[in-house]
Design a protein around this motif. Structure first.
Motif, PDB file in Angstrom:
ATOM      1  N   ALA A  13       0.790  -1.233   0.000  1.00  0.00           N
ATOM      2  CA  ALA A  13       0.000   0.000   0.000  1.00  0.00           C
ATOM      3  C   ALA A  13       0.820   1.281   0.000  1.00  0.00           C
ATOM      4  CB  ALA A  13      -0.950   0.003   1.195  1.00  0.00           C
ATOM      5  N   SER A  14       2.099   1.216  -0.294  1.00  0.00           N
ATOM      6  CA  SER A  14       2.859   2.465  -0.344  1.00  0.00           C
ATOM      7  C   SER A  14       2.617   3.217  -1.645  1.00  0.00           C
ATOM      8  CB  SER A  14       4.358   2.195  -0.165  1.00  0.00           C
ATOM      9  OG  SER A  14       4.846   1.320  -1.161  1.00  0.00           O
ATOM     10  N   THR A  15       2.178   2.496  -2.691  1.00  0.00           N
ATOM     11  CA  THR A  15       1.904   3.122  -3.988  1.00  0.00           C
ATOM     12  C   THR A  15       0.674   2.479  -4.619  1.00  0.00           C
ATOM     13  OG1 THR A  15       3.306   1.534  -5.177  1.00  0.00           O
ATOM     14  CG2 THR A  15       4.373   3.568  -4.405  1.00  0.00           C
ATOM     15  N   GLY A  16       0.242   3.036  -5.731  1.00  0.00           N
ATOM     16  CA  GLY A  16      -0.762   2.417  -6.586  1.00  0.00           C
ATOM     17  C   GLY A  16      -2.122   2.186  -5.970  1.00  0.00           C
ATOM     18  N   ILE A 189      -4.854  -0.283 -15.174  1.00  0.00           N
ATOM     19  CA  ILE A 189      -4.781   0.837 -14.239  1.00  0.00           C
ATOM     20  C   ILE A 189      -3.359   1.401 -14.281  1.00  0.00           C
ATOM     21  CG2 ILE A 189      -5.157   1.589 -11.870  1.00  0.00           C
ATOM     22  CD1 ILE A 189      -7.655   0.380 -13.159  1.00  0.00           C
ATOM     23  N   LEU A 190      -3.236   2.697 -14.348  1.00  0.00           N
ATOM     24  CA  LEU A 190      -1.924   3.336 -14.447  1.00  0.00           C
ATOM     25  C   LEU A 190      -1.226   3.310 -13.093  1.00  0.00           C
ATOM     26  CD1 LEU A 190      -2.995   6.337 -16.707  1.00  0.00           C
ATOM     27  CD2 LEU A 190      -1.550   4.404 -17.383  1.00  0.00           C
ATOM     28  N   THR A 191      -0.347   2.343 -12.913  1.00  0.00           N
ATOM     29  CA  THR A 191       0.413   2.196 -11.672  1.00  0.00           C
ATOM     30  C   THR A 191       1.859   1.859 -12.022  1.00  0.00           C
ATOM     31  OG1 THR A 191       0.039  -0.183 -11.453  1.00  0.00           O
ATOM     32  CG2 THR A 191      -1.644   1.280 -10.507  1.00  0.00           C
ATOM     33  N   ASP A 192       2.688   1.723 -10.992  1.00  0.00           N
ATOM     34  CA  ASP A 192       4.092   1.365 -11.205  1.00  0.00           C
ATOM     35  C   ASP A 192       4.237   0.008 -11.893  1.00  0.00           C
ATOM     36  OD1 ASP A 192       4.788   3.702  -9.980  1.00  0.00           O
ATOM     37  OD2 ASP A 192       5.399   2.794  -8.075  1.00  0.00           O
TER      38      ASP A 192
END
Length: 253
Positions: A13-16, A189-192
């Motif tokens: 849960a640190s990103t995206g 979905i636009l994520t890392d």
């Protein structure tokens, strides 16, 4: 305030998507513990965003590929917040690679993070909920890739199908304890996780044209459905899978 005073745990849960879900849960009144592997600054900023909403936030580092991490995360979250009401299994990786020369290490790491990690994390959270005796809600982030194939995802799509199947079986196993288990199936979905794959503006535009709603997804687009499934609005929903893909799956023609 759909999750007022609930205690929520989110992996990866640190990103995206995980970050968006954690902050959205706090916006709906929950205290949130996040799991993360790397990126201390990102984890700290996620906790800061949770606290800015007037809720308690805690970040707990750990590699979900290690089964011991599951019990550690749940125990430390309970120590910090008192209990677990909602668990969101989100952590996942997708190192794109061709099938015929797939490195064994890449295949096994993907399996251990996405599928093994989900299994042991969900098991640990479920055991805590059973001990509490007040039910709960578990949501797993699967993928549209559980339903369709991907040329460079032959190691990834089986894990997401497995996560979807895990929620179906866990719904049966845990229903008698009042624990609901559901999955969300995001589209692109636009994520890392896909940053490199979608770095080409032309490819991104082409992908968007295949989606009836006309755009690629953002992490916040998935956070809302997760909050819904976590909340009492979905109190009679278990074993379900919710596509969050802008209509991509049905757009065959």
């Amino acid at each position: 305030m759909l999750l007022k005073d609930k205690k929520v745990l989110v992996t990866g849960a640190s990103t995206g998507i995980g970050r968006a879900a954690a902050i959205s849960a706090a916006g709906h009144g929950a205290d949130v513990a996040i799991n993360f592997l790397a990126g201390d600054d990102e984890a700290a900023s996620c906790v800061a965003a949770i606290e800015a909403l007037g809720r308690k936030g805690v970040a707990i580092a750990g590699d979900v590929a290690d089964p011991a991490t599951a019990g550690d995360f749940v125990a430390k979250a309970v120590e910090a917040m008192g209990r677990v009401d909602i668990f969101v299994n989100n952590a996942g990786i997708c190192p794109f690679h061709a099938f015929l020369d797939m490195p064994v290490a890449t295949f096994e790491r993907t399996m251990r993070v996405n599928l093994h990690g989900a299994y042991f994390m969900v098991q640990a959270a479920a055991n805590q909920m059973v001990r509490q005796g007040q039910g709960g809600s578990i949501i797993a982030v699967s993928s549209i890739s559980a339903l369709v194939g991907g040329e460079y995802q032959t190691h990834y799509t089986p894990t997401k199908a497995g996560v979807h199947s895990l929620m179906q079986s866990a719904a049966i196993a845990l229903g008698k304890h009042g624990i609901r288990c559901n999955s969300v199936l995001p589209g692109t979905i636009l994520t890392d996780i896909n940053m490199d794959d979608l770095a080409d503006p032309e490819k991104r535009a082409r992908m968007a044209t295949r989606i009836p709603l006309g755009r690629l997804g953002e992490p916040d687009d998935v956070a809302g459905p997760i909050v819904f499934l976590a909340s009492d609005l979905a109190r009679y929903v278990t074993g379900a899978a919710l596509l969050v893909d802008g209509g991509a799956f049905v757009n065959l023609q």
